[in-house]
Design a protein around this motif. Structure first.
Motif, PDB file in Angstrom:
ATOM      1  N   GLU A   1       0.803  -1.194   0.000  1.00  0.00           N
ATOM      2  CA  GLU A   1       0.000   0.000   0.000  1.00  0.00           C
ATOM      3  C   GLU A   1       0.850   1.265   0.000  1.00  0.00           C
ATOM      4  O   GLU A   1       0.366   2.306  -0.402  1.00  0.00           O
ATOM      5  N   ASN A   2       2.078   1.164   0.483  1.00  0.00           N
ATOM      6  CA  ASN A   2       2.975   2.319   0.556  1.00  0.00           C
ATOM      7  C   ASN A   2       4.382   1.897   0.163  1.00  0.00           C
ATOM      8  O   ASN A   2       5.238   1.699   1.021  1.00  0.00           O
ATOM      9  N   MET A   3       4.617   1.777  -1.127  1.00  0.00           N
ATOM     10  CA  MET A   3       5.943   1.369  -1.584  1.00  0.00           C
ATOM     11  C   MET A   3       6.892   2.557  -1.560  1.00  0.00           C
ATOM     12  O   MET A   3       6.497   3.685  -1.837  1.00  0.00           O
ATOM     13  N   SER A   4       8.143   2.289  -1.252  1.00  0.00           N
ATOM     14  CA  SER A   4       9.135   3.358  -1.130  1.00  0.00           C
ATOM     15  C   SER A   4       9.844   3.667  -2.451  1.00  0.00           C
ATOM     16  O   SER A   4      10.788   4.443  -2.463  1.00  0.00           O
ATOM     17  N   PHE A   5       9.387   3.095  -3.532  1.00  0.00           N
ATOM     18  CA  PHE A   5      10.000   3.334  -4.840  1.00  0.00           C
ATOM     19  C   PHE A   5       9.501   4.638  -5.444  1.00  0.00           C
ATOM     20  O   PHE A   5       8.384   5.071  -5.189  1.00  0.00           O
ATOM     21  N   SER A   6      10.345   5.227  -6.296  1.00  0.00           N
ATOM     22  CA  SER A   6       9.955   6.450  -7.011  1.00  0.00           C
ATOM     23  C   SER A   6       8.886   6.131  -8.044  1.00  0.00           C
ATOM     24  O   SER A   6       8.725   4.984  -8.467  1.00  0.00           O
ATOM     25  N   ASP A   7       8.179   7.163  -8.474  1.00  0.00           N
ATOM     26  CA  ASP A   7       7.191   7.011  -9.544  1.00  0.00           C
ATOM     27  C   ASP A   7       7.861   6.444 -10.788  1.00  0.00           C
ATOM     28  O   ASP A   7       9.014   6.765 -11.085  1.00  0.00           O
ATOM     29  N   GLU A   8       7.124   5.629 -11.512  1.00  0.00           N
ATOM     30  CA  GLU A   8       7.550   5.067 -12.801  1.00  0.00           C
ATOM     31  C   GLU A   8       8.947   4.433 -12.727  1.00  0.00           C
ATOM     32  O   GLU A   8       9.818   4.713 -13.534  1.00  0.00           O
ATOM     33  N   THR A   9       9.133   3.531 -11.781  1.00  0.00           N
ATOM     34  CA  THR A   9      10.404   2.843 -11.575  1.00  0.00           C
ATOM     35  C   THR A   9      10.505   1.543 -12.370  1.00  0.00           C
ATOM     36  O   THR A   9      11.563   1.198 -12.874  1.00  0.00           O
ATOM     37  N   PHE A  10       9.409   0.807 -12.504  1.00  0.00           N
ATOM     38  CA  PHE A  10       9.457  -0.563 -13.025  1.00  0.00           C
ATOM     39  C   PHE A  10       8.800  -0.713 -14.395  1.00  0.00           C
ATOM     40  O   PHE A  10       7.778  -0.093 -14.685  1.00  0.00           O
ATOM     41  N   ASP A  11       9.396  -1.601 -15.213  1.00  0.00           N
ATOM     42  CA  ASP A  11       8.813  -1.962 -16.509  1.00  0.00           C
ATOM     43  C   ASP A  11       7.651  -2.924 -16.326  1.00  0.00           C
ATOM     44  O   ASP A  11       6.727  -2.961 -17.133  1.00  0.00           O
ATOM     45  N   SER A  12       7.720  -3.743 -15.279  1.00  0.00           N
ATOM     46  CA  SER A  12       6.651  -4.702 -15.008  1.00  0.00           C
ATOM     47  C   SER A  12       6.541  -4.945 -13.506  1.00  0.00           C
ATOM     48  O   SER A  12       7.497  -4.779 -12.760  1.00  0.00           O
ATOM     49  N   VAL A  13       5.352  -5.330 -13.105  1.00  0.00           N
ATOM     50  CA  VAL A  13       5.055  -5.660 -11.712  1.00  0.00           C
ATOM     51  C   VAL A  13       4.252  -6.942 -11.726  1.00  0.00           C
ATOM     52  O   VAL A  13       3.368  -7.124 -12.560  1.00  0.00           O
ATOM     53  N   PHE A  14       4.561  -7.852 -10.792  1.00  0.00           N
ATOM     54  CA  PHE A  14       3.834  -9.116 -10.680  1.00  0.00           C
ATOM     55  C   PHE A  14       3.340  -9.285  -9.255  1.00  0.00           C
ATOM     56  O   PHE A  14       4.067  -9.023  -8.299  1.00  0.00           O
ATOM     57  N   SER A  15       2.091  -9.714  -9.116  1.00  0.00           N
ATOM     58  CA  SER A  15       1.576 -10.041  -7.789  1.00  0.00           C
ATOM     59  C   SER A  15       0.713 -11.290  -7.883  1.00  0.00           C
ATOM     60  O   SER A  15       0.058 -11.532  -8.894  1.00  0.00           O
ATOM     61  N   SER A  16       0.739 -12.056  -6.826  1.00  0.00           N
ATOM     62  CA  SER A  16      -0.046 -13.283  -6.763  1.00  0.00           C
ATOM     63  C   SER A  16      -0.728 -13.372  -5.398  1.00  0.00           C
ATOM     64  O   SER A  16      -0.051 -13.415  -4.369  1.00  0.00           O
ATOM     65  N   CYS A  17      -2.041 -13.347  -5.411  1.00  0.00           N
ATOM     66  CA  CYS A  17      -2.854 -13.464  -4.186  1.00  0.00           C
ATOM     67  C   CYS A  17      -2.425 -12.458  -3.121  1.00  0.00           C
ATOM     68  O   CYS A  17      -2.215 -12.800  -1.960  1.00  0.00           O
ATOM     69  N   VAL A  18      -2.314 -11.210  -3.535  1.00  0.00           N
ATOM     70  CA  VAL A  18      -1.931 -10.122  -2.633  1.00  0.00           C
ATOM     71  C   VAL A  18      -3.164  -9.294  -2.251  1.00  0.00           C
ATOM     72  O   VAL A  18      -3.371  -8.967  -1.088  1.00  0.00           O
ATOM     73  N   PHE A  19      -3.995  -8.992  -3.212  1.00  0.00           N
ATOM     74  CA  PHE A  19      -5.056  -8.007  -3.005  1.00  0.00           C
ATOM     75  C   PHE A  19      -6.290  -8.573  -2.313  1.00  0.00           C
ATOM     76  O   PHE A  19      -7.255  -7.857  -2.080  1.00  0.00           O
ATOM     77  N   CYS A  20      -6.232  -9.831  -1.922  1.00  0.00           N
ATOM     78  CA  CYS A  20      -7.277 -10.435  -1.098  1.00  0.00           C
ATOM     79  C   CYS A  20      -6.977 -10.220   0.382  1.00  0.00           C
ATOM     80  O   CYS A  20      -7.834 -10.404   1.229  1.00  0.00           O
ATOM     81  N   THR A  21      -5.742  -9.825   0.685  1.00  0.00           N
ATOM     82  CA  THR A  21      -5.297  -9.775   2.076  1.00  0.00           C
ATOM     83  C   THR A  21      -5.013  -8.368   2.581  1.00  0.00           C
ATOM     84  O   THR A  21      -5.300  -8.058   3.732  1.00  0.00           O
ATOM     85  N   ILE A  22      -4.442  -7.505   1.763  1.00  0.00           N
ATOM     86  CA  ILE A  22      -4.057  -6.179   2.269  1.00  0.00           C
ATOM     87  C   ILE A  22      -5.305  -5.383   2.675  1.00  0.00           C
ATOM     88  O   ILE A  22      -6.367  -5.538   2.073  1.00  0.00           O
ATOM     89  N   PRO A  23      -5.181  -4.549   3.703  1.00  0.00           N
ATOM     90  CA  PRO A  23      -6.353  -3.820   4.212  1.00  0.00           C
ATOM     91  C   PRO A  23      -7.026  -2.907   3.187  1.00  0.00           C
ATOM     92  O   PRO A  23      -8.242  -2.797   3.163  1.00  0.00           O
ATOM     93  N   ASN A  24      -6.242  -2.254   2.322  1.00  0.00           N
ATOM     94  CA  ASN A  24      -6.817  -1.306   1.374  1.00  0.00           C
ATOM     95  C   ASN A  24      -6.358  -1.658  -0.043  1.00  0.00           C
ATOM     96  O   ASN A  24      -5.371  -1.102  -0.533  1.00  0.00           O
ATOM     97  N   PRO A  25      -7.070  -2.585  -0.712  1.00  0.00           N
ATOM     98  CA  PRO A  25      -6.621  -3.017  -2.034  1.00  0.00           C
ATOM     99  C   PRO A  25      -6.603  -1.902  -3.073  1.00  0.00           C
ATOM    100  O   PRO A  25      -5.734  -1.875  -3.943  1.00  0.00           O
ATOM    101  N   LYS A  26      -7.510  -0.952  -2.977  1.00  0.00           N
ATOM    102  CA  LYS A  26      -7.522   0.159  -3.929  1.00  0.00           C
ATOM    103  C   LYS A  26      -6.226   0.966  -3.820  1.00  0.00           C
ATOM    104  O   LYS A  26      -5.610   1.312  -4.825  1.00  0.00           O
ATOM    105  N   LYS A  27      -5.804   1.224  -2.615  1.00  0.00           N
ATOM    106  CA  LYS A  27      -4.564   1.964  -2.387  1.00  0.00           C
ATOM    107  C   LYS A  27      -3.366   1.168  -2.916  1.00  0.00           C
ATOM    108  O   LYS A  27      -2.454   1.717  -3.522  1.00  0.00           O
ATOM    109  N   GLY A  28      -3.379  -0.144  -2.700  1.00  0.00           N
ATOM    110  CA  GLY A  28      -2.293  -0.996  -3.180  1.00  0.00           C
ATOM    111  C   GLY A  28      -2.204  -1.029  -4.697  1.00  0.00           C
ATOM    112  O   GLY A  28      -1.112  -0.941  -5.268  1.00  0.00           O
ATOM    113  N   ILE A  29      -3.335  -1.130  -5.364  1.00  0.00           N
ATOM    114  CA  ILE A  29      -3.342  -1.153  -6.827  1.00  0.00           C
ATOM    115  C   ILE A  29      -2.933   0.208  -7.378  1.00  0.00           C
ATOM    116  O   ILE A  29      -2.212   0.296  -8.374  1.00  0.00           O
ATOM    117  N   ASN A  30      -3.327   1.267  -6.709  1.00  0.00           N
ATOM    118  CA  ASN A  30      -2.875   2.604  -7.125  1.00  0.00           C
ATOM    119  C   ASN A  30      -1.359   2.736  -6.982  1.00  0.00           C
ATOM    120  O   ASN A  30      -0.711   3.414  -7.782  1.00  0.00           O
TER     121      ASN A  30
END
Length: 108
Positions: free
Chosen positions: A1-30
């Motif tokens: 939900e609060n990554m310490s990386f700068s904006d537009e750092t990565f070419d790709s992002v992968f997640s598996s079964c993450v957004f079912c668990t974090i408290p605020n999935p909208k914030k995490g996807i943003n």
């Protein structure tokens, strides 16, 4: 939900079964959207609420236990949240349990 990386750092992002668990999935996807470079792709393998009412009855019953024991929700609408985050192109493929487990590829 609060990554310490700068904006537009990565070419790709992968997640598996993450957004079912974090408290605020909208914030995490943003956050995924924020750290992804323009034209980059995010790949999600997630389980979520079905479009099938009958399947959701079972998920609601199971959700009582998964929420208590694992802290995970079976009823989130992750694909909808991904689409609302502003990705330019989103494709989804059902991979297990009808449409409960999906492979979603989103492009920024």
């Amino acid at each position: 939900e609060n990554m310490s990386f700068s904006d537009e750092t990565f070419d790709s992002v992968f997640s598996s079964c993450v957004f079912c668990t974090i408290p605020n999935p909208k914030k995490g996807i943003n956050e995924v959207y924020r750290v992804l470079k323009k034209g980059g792709k995010a790949v999600f393998i997630e389980h979520m609420k079905s479009k099938n009412f009958i399947i959701n009855i079972g998920l609601r019953v199971l959700n009582i236990f998964t929420k208590l024991i694992l802290g995970t929700s079976l009823l989130r609408e992750t694909e909808k949240t991904i689409r609302e985050a502003g990705f330019s192109k989103v494709t989804s493929k059902n991979i297990m349990l009808s449409d409960v487990v999906r492979l979603i590829i989103a492009e920024k």
